[in-house]
Structure formats: structure tokens, C-alpha cells
Design an enzyme around this catalytic site. Structure first.
Site: not given
Length: 401
Positions: A174, A344, A377
Site C-alpha cells: 500500500s 481492491d 487490499h
């Protein structure tokens, strides 16, 4: 988890946020005793691994906590190069050790013979100190991810290399991917990593579908809180965590869905992971960091922090608009491994394709991409099947560098 319960949690969070903004007062943050013990003691040593706590001081005075796992669970000292693991937004190094040893990337790497280093960005519990500032000082929180690129990352990489005498592999998740990409696009530190692994890559973010993140960005929520005198963003406000824990303990409630509205529908989280998650996460970050990310959502650019008027931008950058980070400037021979998911909501497939388009001239044998349609995610770092789905290919990539 029933939609009504999700709504209750979100409404409660927004109420707490609004209350803090209106009163300009910080509610007490809650942390478990395990979290206060430190990552090594609470989550690594308990699994049978040796662990060292290090500190690194950045050039602008932040004292960062850094954990090292120097050997496998069997006690065999690392024989392969160091690997630095960098977490994402409102997380810390716990990201990499939440699951059992055969499912957590840090432990998998250590058992494979790598010298594993776990970084913690400024503001997190492990990196809450400064040479002259206190977290109660507004000045302590005057930073965005620009400073993570300019100060945190160089200090961490230089510390690892100075102690090991080796260049390292870098693994980011991320926001940890954005930090690396931004640094490499300026050709800073590119002589230090052997390779970079980017899990759920964040670079372009204008297409993100997360309703919470998009609504906050489009309604300038972080800017409003910052103007009201709130400089630290910490979700662990007293009462909210207890509410979450109480709800998650109710029969029939699966709190893995708690993350769905923010991250997308994670397919593969074990419900027991929520207990570990709430003991340690989320972690604090700066409101200015959230403003910077919101600017990227609205503008569709990867640029430095926009101070909001030409005069301030001129003062900081010598130009009226903030400089861009040019992804196509990343050296074409730097080995990259990108893994992204179709579910995601933060690292949207369309944004990842924009990033890949900017890397179209990358050496063909130096760029590996992996796509998993059902992954969202958090599956990349918390998924119970992530070893088979992502990490096995990641390990092959590392061995070849």
C-alpha cells in the site's frame, strides 16, 4: 456481518471524528498491554523467533523503531540478503507478523534464510519519539508521505546496509509501495535495493472505489479537521475500539467484513485475525498525510504536497505548483515485482494499469506482474492463503535477483 452493524460502526466513527473536530480535544487512545510491550516481545519472540529492537534517527529528528529477525525459528542464522518490509497507511510492522508463522511474510522470509527487517513509519507506536518534539506538539505532525520518502526511507535503508554490509530487497504494501516508487523516480537510493516488491501498489489513486476514502477526499474532510486544529489522525479513540470488540464477539458476527467499506471485499481473512488486528492497529498518522493522499485522489497526479496557494508552493518548491513524481523515471533495470487484486478498492486495477503504462519501457526481464481477481487490499498481508497465492511467486522472484 450485517449491514446495519457495519453502518453502526461507520456512523460511530464519523460521530467520534466530528466530536473531536468540534471540541478540538483529543479523546484518549487505547492500546493493549501486548502492543505496549513492543512488536518483538509481543508478536515475534512468542512465535519462537529471535528478535532485536533497533532505533534509527532521521535527519529531521524522528526516532524510528525497527525490528530485526536475524534467524529462522530453528535458530539458523540468516544466510541470504536482508529484506526490509514497509507497511501501509495507519498500520505498522505488525502488518507482517499478525498471522501464524506459516502465513506471515516476515516469518516465511526468516525461515527461508533471509535477514528480515521490519520498519515503522514516524507517528506509529514504535516510532513515536523525536529528538526535540513531543507528539502533543502540533509541529510533530507537520509531515506527509513526502517526508517518508525524503527522510524515513533513507535512514532505514542506510541503517540496514551499515549493519549488514549488503544491499537489500524491499517489500512494501500500500503506502509502502508509493514511498518506494517516489524515491526511485527521483533516482534516490536506487543503489541500495536489490529489488522492490510492491503488494497492492499505490501510485495513481484517482480511480479508487473505496466509498469512505473517496467521500473523505471529495468532501475535504482531512482539510477541515486540520483547519480545526486536529493534526494527528488516530482511530483508536476510547469507546470506539471497545464498541468494535464488543460487536465482533457477538455470535454470528464476522468482523473481517469490517474492512470492506474501506479496502474492498477481502476474500481470505480468517475471522481470528481481527482480535490481533484490534490489539495493535490502526496506528496514528498525520492529518497532513491524509490531505496529501486526498489531493492525489482529486487531482489524479503523483505530486508533492500542495500547500494550497502559489506563494507557499513557491516558498517550498520554487514553483507555483508542487513538483511531480515521474514514475517513468524509475531506472529500467531495477527488478520490480507488482502484485495487485481485482477486488481492491484502494489500489484499483485501472490505477495499477496507469502505473504499468508508465513502466512500459522497463526491461522486460526486470518487471514481474501478478494479478489475483478475488484479492482485495488486506488479503495481500493478512490473507490465510497469501503464501500460496502471492508469497510463493514472490520468493521465486527474490531468489532470482
Amino acid at each position: 456481518m450485517a449491514n446495519s452493524k457495519v453502518d453502526l460502526i461507520l456512523v460511530t466513527f464519523l460521530f467520534c471524528t466530528a466530536s473531536v473536530a468540534a471540541g478540538k480535544a483529543r479523546l484518549h487512545s487505547t492500546r493493549s498491554s501486548a502492543a505496549a510491550d513492543g512488536i518483538c516481545k509481543s508478536l515475534v519472540v512468542t512465535q519462537g523467533y529471535a528478535c532485536q529492537e533497533h532505533t534509527v534517527t532521521t535527519k529531521d529528528g524522528y526516532i524510528l523503531g525497527l525490528q530485526r529477525i536475524p534467524a529462522s525459528r530453528s535458530g539458523q542464522s540468516a544466510s541470504k540478503p536482508p529484506v526490509l518490509l514497509q507497511h501501509g497507511l495507519v498500520m505498522d510492522a505488525v502488518t507482517w507478523v499478525m498471522n501464524p508463522p506459516d502465513e506471515s511474510l516476515a516469518f516465511i522470509l526468516a525461515d527461508a534464510g533471509y535477514d528480515v527487517w521490519l520498519s515503522n513509519s514516524r507517528g506509529t507506536l514504535s516510532s513515536h519519539q523525536h529528538t526535540s518534539l513531543s507528539p502533543s506538539d502540533p509541529a510533530y505532525w507537520e509531515w506527509s508521505w513526502d517526508e517518508l520518502v525524503a527522510y524515513d526511507m533513507p535512514a532505514l535503508l542506510q541503517h540496514v546496509r551499515s549493519l549488514t554490509g549488503q544491499n537489500m530487497h524491499y517489500v512494501g504494501h500500500s503506502l509502502g509501495t508509493l514511498i518506494a516508487l517516489a524515491a526511485f523516480s527521483h533516482k534516490e537510493l536506487v543503489n541500495m535495493p536489490r529489488s522492490a516488491v510492491l503488494l497492492s501498489p499505490i501510485a495513481y489513486v484517482s480511480q479508487m472505489t473505496s466509498p469512505i476514502a473517496r467521500s473523505a477526499a471529495e468532501n475535504f474532510l482531512a482539510e477541515a479537521l486540520y483547519r480545526s486544529g486536529i493534526y494527528e489522525f488516530d482511530l483508536r479513540w476510547e469507546g470506539l475500539v471497545k464498541l468494535l470488540q464488543d460487536i465482533c464477539q457477538k455470535p454470528g458476527v464476522d468482523c473481517t467484513h469490517l474492512l470492506t467499506s474501506f479496502t474492498g471485499p477481502n476474500c481470505c481473512l480468517n475471522s481470528t485475525i481481527v482480535d490481533v488486528f484490534l490489539d495493535h492497529e490502526p496506528q496514528p498518522t498525520s492529518m497532513k498525510n491524509l490531505i496529501h493522499l486526498a489531493q492525489m485522489v482529486r487531482d489524479g497526479k503523483i505530486s508533492m504536497y500542495d500547500y494550497g496557494d502559489e506563494a507557499q508552493n513557491m516558498e517550498h518548491y520554487g514553483q507555483a505548483t508542487p513538483p511531480l513524481y515521474n514514475m517513468s523515471s524509475i531506472p529500467n533495470d531495477l527488478p520490480l515485482f507488482l502484485s495487485y487484486g481485482g477486488a481492491d478498492a484502494l489500489s484499483d486495477v485501472r490505477d495499477v494499469k496507469l502505473l504499468l503504462e508508465s513502466l512500459k519501457d522497463h526491461d522486460g526481464d526486470k518487471l514481474v506482474t501478478q494479478y489475483r481477481e478475488d484479492y482485495a487490499h488486506m488479503d495481500f498481508v493478512m490473507g490465510e492463503n497469501a503464501r500460496e497465492v502471492v508469497y510463493d511467486a514472490l520468493m521465486v522472484f527474490l531468489r532470482l535477483q
